[in-house]
Motif scaffolding. Sequence first.
Motif, PDB file in Angstrom:
ATOM      1  N   MET A 132      34.766 -34.769  38.556  1.00 22.55           N
ATOM      2  CA  MET A 132      34.294 -35.864  37.694  1.00 22.55           C
ATOM      3  C   MET A 132      34.421 -37.205  38.428  1.00 22.55           C
ATOM      4  SD  MET A 132      33.705 -34.244  34.576  1.00 22.55           S
ATOM      5  CE  MET A 132      33.598 -35.532  33.389  1.00 22.55           C
ATOM      6  N   ALA A 133      35.344 -37.272  39.387  1.00 25.79           N
ATOM      7  CA  ALA A 133      35.510 -38.499  40.172  1.00 25.79           C
ATOM      8  C   ALA A 133      34.635 -38.462  41.426  1.00 25.79           C
ATOM      9  CB  ALA A 133      36.972 -38.675  40.566  1.00 25.79           C
ATOM     10  N   TYR A 134      34.417 -37.251  41.945  1.00 25.76           N
ATOM     11  CA  TYR A 134      33.659 -37.098  43.193  1.00 25.76           C
ATOM     12  C   TYR A 134      32.172 -36.971  42.839  1.00 25.76           C
ATOM     13  CZ  TYR A 134      32.470 -35.411  47.881  1.00 25.76           C
ATOM     14  OH  TYR A 134      31.930 -35.265  49.139  1.00 25.76           O
ATOM     15  N   ARG A 173      25.387 -38.822  32.268  1.00 27.40           N
ATOM     16  CA  ARG A 173      25.315 -38.158  30.962  1.00 27.40           C
ATOM     17  C   ARG A 173      24.768 -36.743  31.090  1.00 27.40           C
ATOM     18  NH1 ARG A 173      24.113 -43.115  28.693  1.00 27.40           N
ATOM     19  NH2 ARG A 173      21.892 -42.885  29.051  1.00 27.40           N
ATOM     20  N   GLU A 174      23.858 -36.529  32.050  1.00 31.18           N
ATOM     21  CA  GLU A 174      23.176 -35.235  32.047  1.00 31.18           C
ATOM     22  C   GLU A 174      23.840 -34.192  32.956  1.00 31.18           C
ATOM     23  OE1 GLU A 174      19.477 -36.889  33.143  1.00 31.18           O
ATOM     24  OE2 GLU A 174      19.715 -36.492  35.278  1.00 31.18           O
ATOM     25  N   TRP A 175      24.614 -34.622  33.931  1.00 32.40           N
ATOM     26  CA  TRP A 175      25.178 -33.617  34.850  1.00 32.40           C
ATOM     27  C   TRP A 175      26.528 -33.137  34.319  1.00 32.40           C
ATOM     28  CZ3 TRP A 175      22.984 -30.829  38.509  1.00 32.40           C
ATOM     29  CH2 TRP A 175      23.811 -29.960  39.223  1.00 32.40           C
ATOM     30  N   ARG A 220      36.138 -32.804  29.027  1.00 32.97           N
ATOM     31  CA  ARG A 220      34.987 -33.213  29.862  1.00 32.97           C
ATOM     32  C   ARG A 220      34.047 -34.109  29.068  1.00 32.97           C
ATOM     33  NH1 ARG A 220      32.134 -28.240  31.853  1.00 32.97           N
ATOM     34  NH2 ARG A 220      31.710 -28.018  29.640  1.00 32.97           N
ATOM     35  N   ARG A 221      33.772 -33.700  27.829  1.00 31.02           N
ATOM     36  CA  ARG A 221      32.855 -34.491  27.003  1.00 31.02           C
ATOM     37  C   ARG A 221      33.429 -35.889  26.764  1.00 31.02           C
ATOM     38  NH1 ARG A 221      28.351 -35.906  26.697  1.00 31.02           N
ATOM     39  NH2 ARG A 221      27.770 -33.778  27.127  1.00 31.02           N
ATOM     40  N   ALA A 222      34.741 -35.931  26.506  1.00 27.42           N
ATOM     41  CA  ALA A 222      35.376 -37.233  26.239  1.00 27.42           C
ATOM     42  C   ALA A 222      35.194 -38.156  27.445  1.00 27.42           C
ATOM     43  CB  ALA A 222      36.852 -37.032  25.932  1.00 27.42           C
ATOM     44  N   LEU A 223      35.349 -37.588  28.629  1.00 27.11           N
ATOM     45  CA  LEU A 223      35.189 -38.412  29.832  1.00 27.11           C
ATOM     46  C   LEU A 223      33.714 -38.782  30.044  1.00 27.11           C
ATOM     47  CD1 LEU A 223      36.382 -39.788  32.219  1.00 27.11           C
ATOM     48  CD2 LEU A 223      36.594 -37.614  33.395  1.00 27.11           C
TER      49      LEU A 223
END
Length: 538
Positions: free
Chosen positions: A64-66, A76-78, A229-232
């Motif tokens: 999520m950071a990389y 939003r889409e990936w 994941r969704r929250a992030l």
Amino acid sequence: MANEQENVEALDAVVAGAGFAGLYALYRLRAMGLTVRALEAADDVGGTWYWNRYPGARCDVESMAYSYSFSPELEREWVWTERYAGQPEILRYLQHVAERFDLRPLIRFRTRLAAAHYDEAGGLWRLTTERGGRLAARFLVMATGCLSQPRVPPIAELETFAGRIYRTSQWPHEDVDFSGLRVGVIGTGSSAIQCIPLIAAQAAHLTVFQRTPNFSVPAHNAPLEPAARRALMDNYPPFRKALREGFTSLLPEETPQPAALELAPEERERRYRAAWEEGGIKLMFCISDGITSKPANDTLVKFMHDRIREIVHDPAVAERLLPRDFPLGTKRLCVDTDYYATFNRPNVTLVDLRATPIVAATPAGLRTSAAEHALDSLVFATGFDAVTGALLAVDIRGRAGRRLADDWRDGPRMYLGLMAAGYPNLFAITGPGSPSVLSNMVVSIEQHVDFVAELIAALGARGARTVEAQAAAQDAWVAHVAEVAQGTLYPQANSWYMGSNIPGKPRVFLPYVGGVGPYRRKCAEIAAAGYAGFELHA
Ligand code: FAD
Ligand code: NAP
């Protein structure tokens, strides 16, 4: 636009490379209305993630950071599936980026930039590709990668080896099946440490040829939990901001930590344990002075030695796996899945090349000073000519025909790791003297590309045609980069950060260790001061 007479394609900008850096550079420069092309040696986009397809290849910065932050729609889409994405998923992501933003038509694949000569009269870079193609461009953006120039050490009589040879850095595209085979892996860096457990699980026998033992921490990789994941994904901006402005860009939370020796031994152990259990590189950052104080670092080393001895059943093998000759973190800390435990398998042998060096290859395998090791396949996981390798592989000549290779004979010299004095309008993305390989590279890439795009826009706004680094500003920056490195333990290691893995390469600390956030602020201040240290000419 092609100049028919000379058969030279004339462009505003050429980008060399189509990895994370090249793709974003194309996106930004096209959006500014420039005519731009990328030249890419591979036959697809992806860079690192195109070439390094070995089993187990995955990121060591969390997925999520990389990833890019420049497009909220893309964010939003990936949907990343794992804590640390594997190579196929990262490559799919970059292919998606190329398609989503319609970048492919701008890329010339299977095209390697061979030479870039500055034409002072025309104010242009004259470019030649390996196959003789010619282009001319005002701006040249070297997005050629810090870890893209593979290093394969010579082994006597390798041509006699009858088996198959693989390189982690140029892995075949088709599936490689080691079932029933005797495989050798040379190297114990990050690439080897990722592929060794998977090769061992498949092969009849695996022999690991280790010259220097390495530190590795468990990844504890797992599928991403959908709700988290969704929250992030719904709240990316503060997460990205924290990465950009923090010191490392590797972790979104950087709370101040105590010095190692301020802690009671039990508390220190508790922290190290917690970091180990959590997985990933956090171990380096749960004290404040791990990379600056040798006594502090020794406590980390002891912790790691204890873990290795705990995991590896055979005490003699465990001893050979203990890194002893460099402080932890002064070579890239590896992140693994079951690396040390792999040495408990009955089909795995560890060969200590310090005690018994490789003498030569034979038709049947590899001969060391002590034995012949029978092999059907041999894997080189022997690293890269890092940071400067891909830049110097191109014959770059600046003003008055000066050669970059000559100017960098004693080590690379760039202002901010972005531009070299005497090479107008030539930019390096994550070049030497910038945080680059010490950082989350996507964060650093975006920052550099943004800086370059804004600098090119500033040229236009001022009616200037060229920009280049001032020699004095460059000298001061190079001195600063070296000075900051001297305040750390990094120079104590023979690492690729120091150029030590390449015979004859000057021993210079290549990246900037002053911090990602501080470096970004410095660049912003320089831009705000009218690009102090750069010369803009009409
Ligand atoms: P690259 O991805 O290296 O792309 C450069 C491209 O330029 C390549 O496609 C190459 O073919 C092309 N090229 C080079 N020279 C020429 C030329 N003369 N002409 C034309 N084309 C040329 N970093 C992290 O931050 N986190 C990680 O988890 C991480 N994992 C990694 C795992 C591996 C196996 C490796 C090797 C590196 C890893 N890195 C990681 C570093 C990684 O290189 C960067 O994160 C990032 O992918 C670099 O992108 P780039 O576009 O700058 O360079
Ligand atoms: P590396 O870290 O440079 O490791 C190369 C290995 O090959 C070392 O163990 C080295 O031993 C050995 N070696 C080199 N020449 C040798 C010789 N002549 N004989 C015997 N052994 C030899 O290279 P890498 O593993 O490809 O990793 C490079 C960098 O890429 C990493 O540091 C990291 O930044 C990035 N990467 C990241 C990941 C990830 O986890 N996401 C995965 C792979 C790569 P010595 O130490 O003795 O020189």
